[in-house]
Design a protein around this motif. Sequence first.
Motif, short mmCIF file in Angstrom:
data_model
loop_
_atom_site.label_atom_id
_atom_site.label_comp_id
_atom_site.label_asym_id
_atom_site.label_seq_id
_atom_site.Cartn_x
_atom_site.Cartn_y
_atom_site.Cartn_z
N THR A 57 23.02 42.53 19.97
CA THR A 57 24.08 43.54 19.98
C THR A 57 25.44 42.87 20.08
N VAL A 58 26.30 43.19 19.13
CA VAL A 58 27.67 42.67 19.14
C VAL A 58 28.61 43.84 19.41
N ILE A 59 29.47 43.69 20.41
CA ILE A 59 30.46 44.76 20.67
C ILE A 59 31.85 44.24 20.31
N ASN A 60 32.53 44.96 19.45
CA ASN A 60 33.94 44.67 19.12
C ASN A 60 34.80 45.48 20.07
N THR A 71 37.26 44.65 11.11
CA THR A 71 36.36 44.88 9.97
C THR A 71 35.61 43.61 9.62
N SER A 72 36.34 42.50 9.65
CA SER A 72 35.76 41.22 9.29
C SER A 72 34.63 40.83 10.26
N PHE A 73 34.88 41.00 11.56
CA PHE A 73 33.83 40.71 12.55
C PHE A 73 32.65 41.67 12.37
N GLU A 74 32.96 42.92 12.08
CA GLU A 74 31.89 43.92 11.93
C GLU A 74 31.00 43.56 10.74
N LEU A 75 31.64 43.24 9.62
CA LEU A 75 30.87 42.85 8.43
C LEU A 75 30.05 41.59 8.70
N ALA A 76 30.69 40.62 9.34
CA ALA A 76 30.02 39.34 9.61
C ALA A 76 28.77 39.59 10.46
N ALA A 82 22.89 41.95 13.02
CA ALA A 82 23.08 42.46 14.39
C ALA A 82 23.37 43.96 14.39
N ASP A 83 23.17 44.58 15.56
CA ASP A 83 23.66 45.94 15.76
C ASP A 83 25.09 45.81 16.27
N VAL A 84 26.00 46.59 15.71
CA VAL A 84 27.42 46.44 16.06
C VAL A 84 28.00 47.74 16.58
N ILE A 85 28.71 47.63 17.69
CA ILE A 85 29.42 48.79 18.25
C ILE A 85 30.90 48.44 18.23
#
Length: 329
Positions: A57-60, A71-76, A82-85
């Motif tokens: 899980t990656v949280i921005n 957006t760049s981190f989310e896409l990456a 990964a699951d992204v929040i």
Amino acid sequence: MTSAQRATATGGYHHRHLLGIEGLTAPEILFLLDLSDSYVDVNRATDKKRDLLFGRTVINLFFENSTRTRTSFELAAKRLGADVINMSIAWSSIKKGETLIDTAMTLNAMHPDVLVVRHPDSGAVQLLSEKVNCAVINGGDGSHEHPTQALLDAMTIRRRLGRLEGLQVAICGDITHSRVARSNIHLLTTLGARVRLIAPPTLMPSKVERMGVETFHDMRKGLEGCDIVMMLRLQTERMQGSYVPSTREYYRFFGLDQDKLQAAKPNALIMHPGPMNRGVEIDSDLADDINRSVIREQVEMGVAVRMACLDTLNRNLMAERLAEGQAAQ
Ligand code: ASP
């Protein structure tokens, strides 16, 4: 460059977090750049999905506005499986008076694996990293550091010119408030490039020469013979009071136009971290000039760099958890 700096990047990057470029060694930076290079083709392929971060899980966590970095981190992260929040300040409890540390503790209890944090205060991301069990990436803290921006800038330059060592790089504009400038100075000087800072006296930090750079208040003089012209935005959101007489006046002396660009090398590349203020720090046609401007490439490289950083920190975290598990047995 020293022999240590010339060493191939096989040593890897063995830190739990990526909080800044300051203090990283040349081999550590080269390792991240080389790994980033390998992700460029993944991003250009039709099938971009990998499963290296499957189950993670990656949280921005963004306390400041951002379009491209978030957006760049989310896409990456998503391309690595990964699951992204995404949490932005508008939704966060900070507005209800919760402190940064409370937010960190709350998120920590949800067992994220990586937190990507952007915060308006310099040092806030480091503070947060000391309170959580996961890996933390600094997505920009105040006017302090923005490490993934410096990595993507270095990658863009290296792919275009084949090297960083010995290049003359001019960083122009609001140096005082720029985390991009600080991270770039650390990275470029560590890898053997020569850095010039060009700014009006009000936007040039005092004693900045200690960072191993040259300073100029005259743009044409500063640009003379440069290979790279990196323009910065006027960070009005970090200014209390007025640092420039007017944006028109600023553009006249420090905006990049065809005329001032003549002072740099004939094929010098133009960079900008975005968002751009066209007609304030850069002429709109120059920003779009496909022969000179590499601004779009910077955005493309950003995703590859963030994949490399997420991949690396995830590997480190898994190794750490494995070692802890074995120690507990
Ligand atoms: N996007 C960069 C940063 O977050 C540059 C800027 O905002 O001007 O620092």
